[in-house]
Design an enzyme around this catalytic site. Structure first.
Site, mmCIF file in Angstrom:
data_model
loop_
_atom_site.group_PDB
_atom_site.id
_atom_site.type_symbol
_atom_site.label_atom_id
_atom_site.label_comp_id
_atom_site.label_asym_id
_atom_site.label_seq_id
_atom_site.Cartn_x
_atom_site.Cartn_y
_atom_site.Cartn_z
ATOM 1 N N LYS A 119 32.024 -65.720 -46.567
ATOM 2 C CA LYS A 119 30.735 -65.234 -46.082
ATOM 3 C C LYS A 119 30.806 -63.746 -45.795
ATOM 4 O O LYS A 119 31.730 -63.326 -45.111
ATOM 5 C CB LYS A 119 30.382 -65.994 -44.799
ATOM 6 C CG LYS A 119 29.139 -65.525 -44.106
ATOM 7 C CD LYS A 119 28.952 -66.265 -42.817
ATOM 8 C CE LYS A 119 27.755 -65.678 -42.119
ATOM 9 N NZ LYS A 119 27.555 -66.229 -40.805
ATOM 10 N N LYS B 254 35.153 -64.918 -42.961
ATOM 11 C CA LYS B 254 33.855 -64.406 -42.528
ATOM 12 C C LYS B 254 34.028 -62.947 -42.151
ATOM 13 O O LYS B 254 34.804 -62.613 -41.258
ATOM 14 C CB LYS B 254 33.340 -65.209 -41.332
ATOM 15 C CG LYS B 254 32.029 -64.665 -40.774
ATOM 16 C CD LYS B 254 31.429 -65.564 -39.726
ATOM 17 C CE LYS B 254 30.151 -64.997 -39.176
ATOM 18 N NZ LYS B 254 29.532 -65.890 -38.188
#
Ligand code: PBG
Length: 323
Positions: free
Chosen positions: A247, A194
């Site tokens: 992400k 992320k």
């Protein structure tokens, strides 16, 4: 010329026959924002077409989505400022509306895959994913809080926990805690790679969850780094993650592709709020065609190697498939 690649593009039957990437509603996970209250359906300004729902308006909407073939959802809570504190204690409070909603949704729709968010930010008065002390985001002190939050969600009936906080060691910590408490069947989809991205803006608007001070760069990854994603993936898999996530998605297709090539575990990708907002905005201006541009964006994420895609386009894409 004895090689003419165009022959395989000659008509739609041939094009469909040799199509390499299939994308169906079964690959999509629909992010949904929920708040406490009744009869709420308020549009998120920076994410048109997406809403904050209360449970009573959400249930029929979920039924619509299920009828379109969407069977996986991820639920995010919008928490009132007054309920936030430094320790995110509302995240595991007895009367927490998010936990009640999880329970109710799984009672109404036992067949779906329901995923949660495990991080402090929606509940934290500091707006950070971890515990803040003297301006620092503490790692090990955050883990027990994520643990309490996870146990409460498991007890409410969640299928998949989604730790999105990027603290070190949290997957192993949560896996052990779940097993000790006999929640062996609860899965973990880890937000593994992320990045500290500029593309989360509309999401933070939706939840009022932007950090009050500083940024998230000491825990979320540097967008310049690729090898680091490999290290994170190795750790999460060792620690017991069932699926690993990249992400955002579209600026990070190389990361999705690398992890898919190197690991056998299912890979998911989060087509985040800012990526979807760009498409909505360009389409509003008439600069892009919505159906074809959002389909192409989703297809590219799938082609890069994502098994599952978390996307705000889920319902519209399913509608398109059903046309
Ligand atoms: C918070 C969380 C964020 C998103 C999912 N979980 C925001 C953040 O890290 O600041 C972003 C999703 C999106 O932008 O669609 N733990």
């Amino acid at each position: 010329m004895n090689k003419r690649p165009r022959r395989n593009r000659k008509n739609s039957a041939i094009r469909a026959m040799v199509e390499e990437t299939k994308l169906g509603a079964e690959n999509l996970i629909y992010p949904i924002f929920i708040e406490d209250g009744k009869s709420v359906k308020s549009e998120i300004k920076s994410l048109p077409n997406n809403f904050r729902w209360s449970l009573d308006t959400l249930l029929p909407e979920m039924e619509n989505c299920i009828n379109l073939g969407i069977n996986s959802f991820v639920l995010f809570p919008a928490v009132k400022e007054a309920l936030k504190d430094k320790n995110a204690s509302y995240s595991y409070a007895n009367d927490n509306f998010y936990l009640k909603a999880i329970h109710r949704i799984k009672t109404e729709f036992p067949q779906i895959a329901l995923m949660s968010d495990v991080a402090m930010d929606p509940y934290s008065s500091d707006g950070h994913d971890g515990l803040v002390k003297n301006g620092l985001i503490l790692n090990d002190e955050t883990l027990p809080i994520l643990g309490q939050m996870s146990l409460a969600q498991a007890q409410a009936g969640i299928d998949i926990l989604g730790p999105s906080d990027m603290m070190d060691g949290r997957v192993g910590f949560l896996r052990e805690l779940l097993d000790q408490n006999n929640y062996k069947e609860v899965s973990i989809m880890s937000y593994t790679a992320k990045y500290a991205s500029a593309f989360y803006g509309p999401f933070r608007d939706a939840l009022d969850s932007a950090p009050k001070n500083g940024d998230k760069k000491t825990y979320q990854m540097n967008p310049a780094n690729k090898k680091e994603a490999y290290i994170e993936a190795q750790l999460d898999i060792e620690e017991g993650a069932d699926m690993i996530m990249v992400k955002p998605a579209t600026c990070y297709l190389d990361i999705i592709h690398m992890l898919k090539e190197k690991f056998d575990i299912p890979i998911t990708a989060y087509n985040v709020s800012g990526e979807c907002a760009m498409i909505y905005a360009a389409c509003e201006k008439g600069w892009l065609d919505y159906d074809s541009s959002m389909s192409e964006m989703l297809l590219s994420i799938r082609r890069a190697g994502a098994d599952g895609i978390l996307t705000y386009f889920a319902k519209d894409f399913a509608l398109l498939l059903n046309k």
